[in-house]
Design a protein around this motif. Structure first.
Motif, PDB file in Angstrom:
ATOM      1  N   MET A 263       0.819  -1.206   0.000  1.00  0.00           N
ATOM      2  CA  MET A 263       0.000   0.000   0.000  1.00  0.00           C
ATOM      3  C   MET A 263       0.859   1.264   0.000  1.00  0.00           C
ATOM      4  O   MET A 263       1.957   1.279   0.574  1.00  0.00           O
ATOM      5  N   PRO A 264       0.391   2.332  -0.640  1.00  0.00           N
ATOM      6  CA  PRO A 264       1.118   3.607  -0.569  1.00  0.00           C
ATOM      7  C   PRO A 264       1.131   4.118   0.875  1.00  0.00           C
ATOM      8  O   PRO A 264       0.101   4.080   1.558  1.00  0.00           O
ATOM      9  N   ILE A 265       2.276   4.572   1.329  1.00  0.00           N
ATOM     10  CA  ILE A 265       2.403   5.110   2.688  1.00  0.00           C
ATOM     11  C   ILE A 265       3.066   6.480   2.626  1.00  0.00           C
ATOM     12  O   ILE A 265       4.164   6.621   2.086  1.00  0.00           O
ATOM     13  N   VAL A 266       2.386   7.476   3.186  1.00  0.00           N
ATOM     14  CA  VAL A 266       2.940   8.829   3.283  1.00  0.00           C
ATOM     15  C   VAL A 266       3.152   9.140   4.755  1.00  0.00           C
ATOM     16  O   VAL A 266       2.233   8.995   5.571  1.00  0.00           O
ATOM     17  N   VAL A 267       4.348   9.545   5.110  1.00  0.00           N
ATOM     18  CA  VAL A 267       4.685   9.870   6.492  1.00  0.00           C
ATOM     19  C   VAL A 267       4.648  11.386   6.686  1.00  0.00           C
ATOM     20  O   VAL A 267       5.160  12.141   5.853  1.00  0.00           O
ATOM     21  N   LEU A 268       4.032  11.819   7.783  1.00  0.00           N
ATOM     22  CA  LEU A 268       3.960  13.236   8.130  1.00  0.00           C
ATOM     23  C   LEU A 268       4.846  13.506   9.341  1.00  0.00           C
ATOM     24  O   LEU A 268       4.959  12.668  10.232  1.00  0.00           O
ATOM     25  N   SER A 269       5.442  14.689   9.392  1.00  0.00           N
ATOM     26  CA  SER A 269       6.240  15.044  10.566  1.00  0.00           C
ATOM     27  C   SER A 269       6.392  16.546  10.682  1.00  0.00           C
ATOM     28  O   SER A 269       6.429  17.260   9.679  1.00  0.00           O
ATOM     29  N   ALA A 270       6.446  17.012  11.928  1.00  0.00           N
ATOM     30  CA  ALA A 270       6.696  18.432  12.168  1.00  0.00           C
ATOM     31  C   ALA A 270       8.186  18.732  12.106  1.00  0.00           C
ATOM     32  O   ALA A 270       8.600  19.885  12.111  1.00  0.00           O
ATOM     33  N   LEU A 271       8.997  17.673  12.040  1.00  0.00           N
ATOM     34  CA  LEU A 271      10.444  17.844  12.030  1.00  0.00           C
ATOM     35  C   LEU A 271      10.995  17.627  10.619  1.00  0.00           C
ATOM     36  O   LEU A 271      10.746  16.585  10.011  1.00  0.00           O
ATOM     37  N   ASP A 272      11.738  18.598  10.123  1.00  0.00           N
ATOM     38  CA  ASP A 272      12.330  18.497   8.785  1.00  0.00           C
ATOM     39  C   ASP A 272      13.781  18.062   8.916  1.00  0.00           C
ATOM     40  O   ASP A 272      14.705  18.780   8.569  1.00  0.00           O
ATOM     41  N   GLU A 273      13.978  16.849   9.464  1.00  0.00           N
ATOM     42  CA  GLU A 273      15.321  16.352   9.719  1.00  0.00           C
ATOM     43  C   GLU A 273      15.689  15.269   8.710  1.00  0.00           C
ATOM     44  O   GLU A 273      14.914  14.343   8.467  1.00  0.00           O
ATOM     45  N   GLU A 274      16.872  15.404   8.147  1.00  0.00           N
ATOM     46  CA  GLU A 274      17.330  14.466   7.118  1.00  0.00           C
ATOM     47  C   GLU A 274      17.316  13.029   7.608  1.00  0.00           C
ATOM     48  O   GLU A 274      16.817  12.134   6.924  1.00  0.00           O
ATOM     49  N   GLU A 275      17.831  12.763   8.801  1.00  0.00           N
ATOM     50  CA  GLU A 275      17.942  11.401   9.300  1.00  0.00           C
ATOM     51  C   GLU A 275      16.573  10.771   9.480  1.00  0.00           C
ATOM     52  O   GLU A 275      16.378   9.588   9.181  1.00  0.00           O
ATOM     53  N   GLN A 276      15.609  11.560   9.941  1.00  0.00           N
ATOM     54  CA  GLN A 276      14.263  11.025  10.129  1.00  0.00           C
ATOM     55  C   GLN A 276      13.619  10.674   8.785  1.00  0.00           C
ATOM     56  O   GLN A 276      12.942   9.661   8.647  1.00  0.00           O
ATOM     57  N   LYS A 277      13.860  11.519   7.781  1.00  0.00           N
ATOM     58  CA  LYS A 277      13.351  11.231   6.441  1.00  0.00           C
ATOM     59  C   LYS A 277      13.943   9.925   5.921  1.00  0.00           C
ATOM     60  O   LYS A 277      13.233   9.076   5.373  1.00  0.00           O
ATOM     61  N   VAL A 278      15.248   9.781   6.085  1.00  0.00           N
ATOM     62  CA  VAL A 278      15.923   8.577   5.600  1.00  0.00           C
ATOM     63  C   VAL A 278      15.369   7.340   6.308  1.00  0.00           C
ATOM     64  O   VAL A 278      15.112   6.310   5.676  1.00  0.00           O
ATOM     65  N   GLN A 279      15.167   7.428   7.623  1.00  0.00           N
ATOM     66  CA  GLN A 279      14.634   6.292   8.376  1.00  0.00           C
ATOM     67  C   GLN A 279      13.243   5.906   7.891  1.00  0.00           C
ATOM     68  O   GLN A 279      12.936   4.723   7.739  1.00  0.00           O
ATOM     69  N   ALA A 280      12.408   6.909   7.645  1.00  0.00           N
ATOM     70  CA  ALA A 280      11.043   6.641   7.178  1.00  0.00           C
ATOM     71  C   ALA A 280      11.057   5.967   5.814  1.00  0.00           C
ATOM     72  O   ALA A 280      10.330   4.993   5.571  1.00  0.00           O
ATOM     73  N   LEU A 281      11.893   6.464   4.913  1.00  0.00           N
ATOM     74  CA  LEU A 281      11.960   5.897   3.567  1.00  0.00           C
ATOM     75  C   LEU A 281      12.532   4.488   3.594  1.00  0.00           C
ATOM     76  O   LEU A 281      12.077   3.605   2.860  1.00  0.00           O
ATOM     77  N   ARG A 282      13.506   4.257   4.451  1.00  0.00           N
ATOM     78  CA  ARG A 282      14.076   2.906   4.556  1.00  0.00           C
ATOM     79  C   ARG A 282      13.082   1.945   5.178  1.00  0.00           C
ATOM     80  O   ARG A 282      13.140   0.727   4.925  1.00  0.00           O
ATOM     81  N   ALA A 283      12.162   2.473   5.995  1.00  0.00           N
ATOM     82  CA  ALA A 283      11.146   1.625   6.622  1.00  0.00           C
ATOM     83  C   ALA A 283      10.036   1.275   5.641  1.00  0.00           C
ATOM     84  O   ALA A 283       9.167   0.458   5.955  1.00  0.00           O
ATOM     85  N   GLY A 284      10.074   1.908   4.451  1.00  0.00           N
ATOM     86  CA  GLY A 284       9.096   1.561   3.434  1.00  0.00           C
ATOM     87  C   GLY A 284       8.142   2.659   3.034  1.00  0.00           C
ATOM     88  O   GLY A 284       7.245   2.436   2.223  1.00  0.00           O
ATOM     89  N   ALA A 285       8.304   3.857   3.600  1.00  0.00           N
ATOM     90  CA  ALA A 285       7.427   4.964   3.221  1.00  0.00           C
ATOM     91  C   ALA A 285       7.656   5.328   1.754  1.00  0.00           C
ATOM     92  O   ALA A 285       8.770   5.247   1.247  1.00  0.00           O
ATOM     93  N   ASP A 286       6.578   5.722   1.082  1.00  0.00           N
ATOM     94  CA  ASP A 286       6.690   6.157  -0.309  1.00  0.00           C
ATOM     95  C   ASP A 286       7.016   7.632  -0.408  1.00  0.00           C
ATOM     96  O   ASP A 286       7.593   8.088  -1.390  1.00  0.00           O
TER      97      ASP A 286
END
Length: 220
Positions: A68-91
């Motif tokens: 399924m398509p997964i979009v992650v939302l966050s109030a934090l614009d941190e590179e490491e958090q983005k990378v973690q989300a994408l590696r976890a499978g977020a689209d």
């Protein structure tokens, strides 16, 4: 949709329903897991910070059994958090606050990618035509000569159009896991590919966008 902020939930409900989506919501990781298991959704929007865990954990759990398509939302614009989300499978990953148009555009993009799947024979977008089966590329009707690696890289990006792909994911898929950390290799091939398919310069790239510090996104 999983978010523990009532005002965000109310706003997203209105936005998504007006766009034609049916919406189920949860405030915790456990509640979202239960809802998804009982009635698997067609897609998910997940906040990173949840009362009983991380939305990234939920993302990984959903991805373990669903495409399924997964979009992650966050109030934090941190590179490491983005990378973690994408590696976890977020689209995709959207930083709060976001506009209604941006959210709906991101959702449309990830749904198009899933619906198209690997059966898509060709892709035509803004003067560029990619024939996946014939291994050919045309730019404004003219043949573009790509190396096998360049064509494979373009195909991976194009089949995931609209999705933010990490550099590591691209390297692993195109060159193999042993090259997963070779960012200079990827930058070189991206530059070569842009030189052959793009019109303009770095300020006007259309097909391949750079997400600084994270990866690349093919046009939506």
């Amino acid at each position: 949709m999983c978010d523990d902020e009532p005002q965000i939930v109310r706003a997203l409900r209105v936005i998504l329903r007006e766009a034609g989506y049916e919406v189920s919501s949860a405030e915790t990781l456990a509640e979202a897991s239960d809802i998804a298991a009982r009635e698997p959704p067609d897609g998910a929007i997940i906040d990173v910070v949840l009362p009983d865990g991380s939305g990234i954990e939920l993302c990984a759990e959903l991805r373990s059994w669903s495409t399924m398509p997964i979009v992650v939302l966050s109030a934090l614009d941190e590179e490491e958090q983005k990378v973690q989300a994408l590696r976890a499978g977020a689209d995709d990953y959207i930083t709060k606050p976001f506009s209604t148009r941006e959210l709906l555009a991101r959702l449309d993009a990830v749904f198009r990618r899933v619906l198209a799947g690997d059966q898509e024979a060709t892709l035509q977008v803004k003067g560029l035509e990619i024939n996946f089966a014939a291994h050919t590329v045309l730019r404004d009707g003219q043949a573009v000569k790509l190396t096998p690696i360049e064509f494979k890289l373009l195909c991976v990006l194009a089949r995931n159009r609209g999705r933010l792909m990490t550099s590591r994911a691209l390297l692993s898929e195109v060159w193999g896991g042993t090259y997963a950390d070779d960012a200079p290799l990827l930058r070189t091939h991206i530059a070569n590919l842009r030189h052959k398919i793009e019109v303009g310069d770095a300020t006007t790239w259309f097909y391949i966008k750079t997400e600084a510090g994270v990866g690349y996104r093919f046009c939506e």
